[in-house]
Design an enzyme around this catalytic site. Structure first.
Site, mmCIF file in Angstrom:
data_model
loop_
_atom_site.group_PDB
_atom_site.id
_atom_site.type_symbol
_atom_site.label_atom_id
_atom_site.label_comp_id
_atom_site.label_asym_id
_atom_site.label_seq_id
_atom_site.Cartn_x
_atom_site.Cartn_y
_atom_site.Cartn_z
ATOM 1 N N ARG A 52 -47.960 -8.602 -97.588
ATOM 2 C CA ARG A 52 -48.755 -8.363 -98.807
ATOM 3 C C ARG A 52 -50.247 -8.337 -98.458
ATOM 4 O O ARG A 52 -51.008 -7.557 -99.005
ATOM 5 C CB ARG A 52 -48.502 -9.468 -99.847
ATOM 6 C CG ARG A 52 -47.209 -9.319 -100.610
ATOM 7 C CD ARG A 52 -47.206 -8.173 -101.588
ATOM 8 N NE ARG A 52 -47.940 -8.453 -102.806
ATOM 9 C CZ ARG A 52 -47.739 -7.837 -103.971
ATOM 10 N NH1 ARG A 52 -46.819 -6.880 -104.066
ATOM 11 N NH2 ARG A 52 -48.453 -8.127 -105.020
ATOM 12 N N ARG A 88 -53.618 -0.039 -98.629
ATOM 13 C CA ARG A 88 -54.036 0.618 -99.876
ATOM 14 C C ARG A 88 -55.538 0.914 -99.867
ATOM 15 O O ARG A 88 -55.980 1.899 -100.449
ATOM 16 C CB ARG A 88 -53.650 -0.255 -101.071
ATOM 17 C CG ARG A 88 -52.130 -0.234 -101.331
ATOM 18 C CD ARG A 88 -51.691 -1.332 -102.274
ATOM 19 N NE ARG A 88 -50.320 -1.178 -102.731
ATOM 20 C CZ ARG A 88 -49.682 -2.081 -103.464
ATOM 21 N NH1 ARG A 88 -50.296 -3.212 -103.821
ATOM 22 N NH2 ARG A 88 -48.428 -1.869 -103.844
ATOM 23 N N LYS A 112 -43.732 5.050 -100.948
ATOM 24 C CA LYS A 112 -43.604 5.722 -102.240
ATOM 25 C C LYS A 112 -43.726 7.236 -102.061
ATOM 26 O O LYS A 112 -44.151 7.711 -101.006
ATOM 27 C CB LYS A 112 -44.690 5.184 -103.178
ATOM 28 C CG LYS A 112 -44.564 3.675 -103.461
ATOM 29 C CD LYS A 112 -45.575 3.233 -104.506
ATOM 30 C CE LYS A 112 -45.435 1.746 -104.815
ATOM 31 N NZ LYS A 112 -46.292 1.340 -105.941
ATOM 32 N N HIS A 156 -44.803 -0.020 -101.650
ATOM 33 C CA HIS A 156 -44.409 -1.231 -102.368
ATOM 34 C C HIS A 156 -44.132 -2.302 -101.318
ATOM 35 O O HIS A 156 -43.598 -1.994 -100.249
ATOM 36 C CB HIS A 156 -43.134 -0.982 -103.177
ATOM 37 C CG HIS A 156 -42.475 -2.257 -103.623
ATOM 38 N ND1 HIS A 156 -42.866 -2.923 -104.762
ATOM 39 C CD2 HIS A 156 -41.499 -3.007 -103.054
ATOM 40 C CE1 HIS A 156 -42.150 -4.027 -104.873
ATOM 41 N NE2 HIS A 156 -41.311 -4.101 -103.855
ATOM 42 N N TYR A 170 -38.177 -2.545 -110.983
ATOM 43 C CA TYR A 170 -39.505 -2.837 -111.546
ATOM 44 C C TYR A 170 -39.494 -3.803 -112.734
ATOM 45 O O TYR A 170 -40.498 -4.465 -112.983
ATOM 46 C CB TYR A 170 -40.226 -1.536 -111.914
ATOM 47 C CG TYR A 170 -40.937 -0.927 -110.716
ATOM 48 C CD1 TYR A 170 -41.973 -1.614 -110.083
ATOM 49 C CD2 TYR A 170 -40.560 0.310 -110.198
ATOM 50 C CE1 TYR A 170 -42.618 -1.089 -108.978
ATOM 51 C CE2 TYR A 170 -41.204 0.850 -109.086
ATOM 52 C CZ TYR A 170 -42.237 0.135 -108.482
ATOM 53 O OH TYR A 170 -42.874 0.655 -107.381
ATOM 54 N N ASN A 224 -50.358 4.172 -104.708
ATOM 55 C CA ASN A 224 -50.865 3.181 -103.746
ATOM 56 C C ASN A 224 -49.979 3.030 -102.510
ATOM 57 O O ASN A 224 -49.866 1.951 -101.939
ATOM 58 C CB ASN A 224 -51.131 1.836 -104.440
ATOM 59 C CG ASN A 224 -49.896 1.285 -105.141
ATOM 60 O OD1 ASN A 224 -48.784 1.772 -104.924
ATOM 61 N ND2 ASN A 224 -50.086 0.264 -105.958
ATOM 62 N N GLU A 259 -34.715 -7.926 -104.001
ATOM 63 C CA GLU A 259 -34.973 -6.503 -103.729
ATOM 64 C C GLU A 259 -34.154 -6.001 -102.539
ATOM 65 O O GLU A 259 -33.629 -4.889 -102.568
ATOM 66 C CB GLU A 259 -36.462 -6.272 -103.460
ATOM 67 C CG GLU A 259 -37.311 -6.392 -104.716
ATOM 68 C CD GLU A 259 -38.793 -6.198 -104.477
ATOM 69 O OE1 GLU A 259 -39.533 -6.166 -105.468
ATOM 70 O OE2 GLU A 259 -39.215 -6.109 -103.308
HETATM 71 P P1 GDP Z 1 -47.679 -4.429 -106.766
HETATM 72 O O1 GDP Z 1 -46.683 -5.541 -106.555
HETATM 73 O O2 GDP Z 1 -48.981 -4.677 -106.059
HETATM 74 O O3 GDP Z 1 -47.127 -3.046 -106.430
HETATM 75 O O4 GDP Z 1 -48.066 -4.410 -108.321
HETATM 76 P P2 GDP Z 1 -47.157 -4.574 -109.643
HETATM 77 O O5 GDP Z 1 -45.822 -5.163 -109.314
HETATM 78 O O6 GDP Z 1 -48.001 -5.294 -110.657
HETATM 79 O O7 GDP Z 1 -47.000 -3.077 -110.163
HETATM 80 C C1 GDP Z 1 -46.015 -2.188 -109.655
HETATM 81 C C2 GDP Z 1 -46.613 -0.793 -109.560
HETATM 82 O O8 GDP Z 1 -46.926 -0.291 -110.878
HETATM 83 C C3 GDP Z 1 -47.941 -0.711 -108.817
HETATM 84 O O9 GDP Z 1 -47.811 -0.673 -107.404
HETATM 85 C C4 GDP Z 1 -48.552 0.545 -109.367
HETATM 86 O O10 GDP Z 1 -48.031 1.718 -108.735
HETATM 87 C C5 GDP Z 1 -48.100 0.501 -110.830
HETATM 88 N N1 GDP Z 1 -49.133 -0.151 -111.678
HETATM 89 C C6 GDP Z 1 -49.308 -1.492 -111.818
HETATM 90 N N2 GDP Z 1 -50.339 -1.750 -112.657
HETATM 91 C C7 GDP Z 1 -50.816 -0.549 -113.053
HETATM 92 C C8 GDP Z 1 -51.883 -0.163 -113.945
HETATM 93 O O11 GDP Z 1 -52.610 -1.001 -114.524
HETATM 94 N N3 GDP Z 1 -52.092 1.182 -114.135
HETATM 95 C C9 GDP Z 1 -51.320 2.125 -113.523
HETATM 96 N N4 GDP Z 1 -51.586 3.418 -113.755
HETATM 97 N N5 GDP Z 1 -50.311 1.810 -112.660
HETATM 98 C C10 GDP Z 1 -50.057 0.467 -112.428
HETATM 99 MG MG MG Z 2 -44.946 -5.956 -107.597
#
Ligand code: GDP
Ligand code: MG
Length: 167
Positions: free
Chosen positions: A91, A108, A9, A131, A49, A128, A142
């Site tokens: 993961r 992370r 990222k 991805h 997303y 973080n 993806e």
């Molecule tokens: P991942 O698969 O672990 O990356 O998590 P997700 O698919 O749920 O979310 C995608 C991305 O959105 C995350 O990596 C974060 O950068 C962002 N994100 C997800 N949940 C939150 C949240 O509760 N707060 C904020 N600020 N960012 C979030």
């Molecule tokens: Mg995700």
């Protein structure tokens, strides 16, 4: 063999830690089969997303929109890795979404510490580092979304000596 998508990222690219993080995947024996730097459009991230990742459905519009904005802050590096059960193992190496909750030893957990509340109050996605595809179905969609067929390479690495049937 499974394939999975990693995105370094904007926070990883701008902090100059891409090489260090990439080394972790190489050391674990994953094969890089695709790699490129790009700065995708909002539409591209919308599909990534929500169309594929269902972030808006799962977490709401505010987090979705701030994630789209945060991802457009600069170029990213996209990578396809191949290996045995690559999706779930990577993961595990990446760790929990929220760096505060991610265990030490994970990417992370080791390279970030911030939490959801701090990120959300500043209108940002929680920064973080990377991805990583969440499951096999997401990985397939993806990889098709980020890479053309001719950008994925087929070659042998020495690790495969230890994962192929004994001759
Ligand atoms: P991942 O698969 O672990 O990356 O998590 P997700 O698919 O749920 O979310 C995608 C991305 O959105 C995350 O990596 C974060 O950068 C962002 N994100 C997800 N949940 C939150 C949240 O509760 N707060 C904020 N600020 N960012 C979030
Ligand atoms: Mg995700």
């Amino acid at each position: 063999m499974e394939r999975t998508l990693i995105i370094f990222k904007p926070d990883a690219v701008q902090r100059g830690i891409v090489g260090e993080v990439m080394t972790r995947f190489e050391k674990a024996g994953f094969k890089i089969v695709g790699l490129k730097m790009l700065q995708p459009s909002e539409e591209h991230y919308h599909k990534h997303y929500e169309g594929i990742g269902t972030l808006k459905t799962r977490k709401g519009n505010e987090i979705f929109e701030s994630t789209l904005l945060s991802m457009q802050e600069g170029p990213v590096i996209a990578m396809v890795l191949e290996g045995v059960e690559a999706v779930s193992t990577i993961r595990k190496m990446v760790g929990s979404t929220e760096p505060k909750s991610a265990l030490p030893g994970t990417i992370r957990g080791d390279f970030a510490h911030v939490n959801y509340n701090q990120a959300t109050t500043t209108g940002r996605a929680v920064a973080n580092i990377v991805h990583a595809s969440a499951d096999l179905n997401e990985a397939k969609q993806e990889i098709d979304h980020w890479f053309k067929k001719e950008e994925i390479f087929d070659y042998r690495v020495v690790h495969e000596h230890f994962t192929q049937p004994k001759s």
